[in-house]
Design a protein around this motif. Structure first.
Motif, PDB file in Angstrom:
ATOM      1  N   ILE A  27       0.493  -0.906   0.229  1.00 50.43           N
ATOM      2  CA  ILE A  27      -0.005  -0.133   0.167  1.00 50.43           C
ATOM      3  C   ILE A  27       1.551   1.506   0.105  1.00 50.43           C
ATOM      4  O   ILE A  27       0.836   2.148  -1.023  1.00 50.43           O
ATOM      5  CB  ILE A  27      -1.099  -0.117   1.214  1.00 50.43           C
ATOM      6  N   ALA A  28       2.460   1.190   1.093  1.00 54.80           N
ATOM      7  CA  ALA A  28       2.937   2.633   0.884  1.00 54.80           C
ATOM      8  C   ALA A  28       4.002   3.040  -0.318  1.00 54.80           C
ATOM      9  O   ALA A  28       3.728   3.585  -0.734  1.00 54.80           O
ATOM     10  CB  ALA A  28       3.856   2.296   1.336  1.00 54.80           C
ATOM     11  N   SER A  31       0.626   5.840  -4.974  1.00 60.70           N
ATOM     12  CA  SER A  31       0.485   7.114  -4.368  1.00 60.70           C
ATOM     13  C   SER A  31      -0.837   7.343  -4.077  1.00 60.70           C
ATOM     14  O   SER A  31      -2.065   6.255  -4.688  1.00 60.70           O
ATOM     15  CB  SER A  31       0.644   7.881  -5.958  1.00 60.70           C
ATOM     16  N   ALA A  32      -2.059   8.242  -3.175  1.00 56.26           N
ATOM     17  CA  ALA A  32      -3.017   8.566  -2.881  1.00 56.26           C
ATOM     18  C   ALA A  32      -3.523   8.460  -4.866  1.00 56.26           C
ATOM     19  O   ALA A  32      -5.303   7.992  -3.965  1.00 56.26           O
ATOM     20  CB  ALA A  32      -2.505   9.431  -2.275  1.00 56.26           C
ATOM     21  N   VAL A  33      -3.488   9.028  -5.011  1.00 59.43           N
ATOM     22  CA  VAL A  33      -4.417   9.141  -6.280  1.00 59.43           C
ATOM     23  C   VAL A  33      -4.958   7.876  -7.366  1.00 59.43           C
ATOM     24  O   VAL A  33      -5.719   7.993  -7.819  1.00 59.43           O
ATOM     25  CB  VAL A  33      -3.544  10.025  -7.827  1.00 59.43           C
ATOM     26  N   GLU A  34      -3.554   7.118  -7.347  1.00 59.65           N
ATOM     27  CA  GLU A  34      -3.861   6.232  -7.644  1.00 59.65           C
ATOM     28  C   GLU A  34      -4.759   5.301  -6.924  1.00 59.65           C
ATOM     29  O   GLU A  34      -6.193   4.274  -7.749  1.00 59.65           O
ATOM     30  CB  GLU A  34      -2.374   5.441  -7.660  1.00 59.65           C
ATOM     31  N   LEU A  35      -4.734   5.502  -5.738  1.00 57.29           N
ATOM     32  CA  LEU A  35      -5.559   4.381  -5.027  1.00 57.29           C
ATOM     33  C   LEU A  35      -7.117   4.897  -4.399  1.00 57.29           C
ATOM     34  O   LEU A  35      -7.903   4.335  -4.913  1.00 57.29           O
ATOM     35  CB  LEU A  35      -4.923   4.571  -3.101  1.00 57.29           C
ATOM     36  N   ILE A  36      -7.017   6.591  -5.059  1.00 58.72           N
ATOM     37  CA  ILE A  36      -9.129   7.000  -4.728  1.00 58.72           C
ATOM     38  C   ILE A  36      -8.746   6.782  -6.410  1.00 58.72           C
ATOM     39  O   ILE A  36     -10.194   5.679  -6.823  1.00 58.72           O
ATOM     40  CB  ILE A  36      -8.433   8.665  -4.615  1.00 58.72           C
ATOM     41  N   THR A  37      -8.308   6.621  -7.164  1.00 53.26           N
ATOM     42  CA  THR A  37      -8.903   6.017  -8.605  1.00 53.26           C
ATOM     43  C   THR A  37      -9.314   4.821  -9.082  1.00 53.26           C
ATOM     44  O   THR A  37     -10.443   4.700  -9.564  1.00 53.26           O
ATOM     45  CB  THR A  37      -7.886   6.508  -9.468  1.00 53.26           C
ATOM     46  N   ALA A  80     -12.398  14.354  -3.339  1.00 48.41           N
ATOM     47  CA  ALA A  80     -11.006  14.611  -3.056  1.00 48.41           C
ATOM     48  C   ALA A  80     -10.459  14.878  -4.396  1.00 48.41           C
ATOM     49  O   ALA A  80      -9.262  15.184  -5.160  1.00 48.41           O
ATOM     50  CB  ALA A  80     -10.953  12.500  -3.770  1.00 48.41           C
ATOM     51  N   ASP A  83      -7.529  17.115  -5.171  1.00 46.21           N
ATOM     52  CA  ASP A  83      -6.353  17.210  -4.894  1.00 46.21           C
ATOM     53  C   ASP A  83      -6.487  15.797  -6.031  1.00 46.21           C
ATOM     54  O   ASP A  83      -5.051  15.477  -6.158  1.00 46.21           O
ATOM     55  CB  ASP A  83      -6.325  16.330  -3.838  1.00 46.21           C
ATOM     56  N   LEU A  84      -7.135  15.777  -6.782  1.00 43.99           N
ATOM     57  CA  LEU A  84      -6.616  14.303  -7.666  1.00 43.99           C
ATOM     58  C   LEU A  84      -6.023  15.119  -8.941  1.00 43.99           C
ATOM     59  O   LEU A  84      -5.383  14.656  -9.975  1.00 43.99           O
ATOM     60  CB  LEU A  84      -8.399  13.495  -8.310  1.00 43.99           C
TER      61      LEU A  84
END
Length: 126
Positions: A27-28, A31-37, A80, A83-84
């Motif tokens: 998970i680390a 990236s946050a954008v990839e995870l949210i997407t 989100a 931030d995306l």
């Protein structure tokens, strides 16, 4: 004939699948954008399936489940979006609007404008 004994170097020494440390590292690396997407695409796919858009159509249609999924998707995308970045947010908003329209089309009794799934986050969808 005997089988060769594996050397210690060739044995699989990777952690087990359920290893929490491995999961945390995996998970680390995202990236946050990839995870949210990714989560958004899963919600969108499930919502589309529940709206009856699968090849099997009505077999998986469940509009009460679709409503929940669309609400969650709308909250995630709306929250989100700043931030995306424009490219990611626009694609997710387009997909969200598509499932909202699919829901409206599948509904026997349509919701009032602004009362459909996710519309408290996105505004009325026509």
């Amino acid at each position: 004939m005997t089988s060769p004994t594996p050397s210690p170097d060739s044995q699989n020494t990777s952690p087990s699948v359920g290893d929490p440390l491995t999961a945390a590292r995996d998970i680390a690396d995202v990236s946050a954008v990839e995870l949210i997407t990714t989560v958004s695409v899963h919600l969108m796919s499930a919502a589309a399936l529940r709206c009856g858009l699968a090849d099997e159509g009505e077999e998986f249609q469940d509009l009460s489940e679709a409503r929940i999924l669309i609400n969650a998707l709308a909250a995630l995308v709306t929250g989100a979006a700043p931030d995306l970045g424009d490219t990611h947010a626009r694609a997710l908003r387009d997909g969200l609007r598509s499932v909202q329209l699919a829901f409206r089309e599948a509904s026997v009794v349509p919701d009032a404008a602004g009362e459909g799934p996710g519309e408290k986050y996105t505004g009325a969808v026509n």
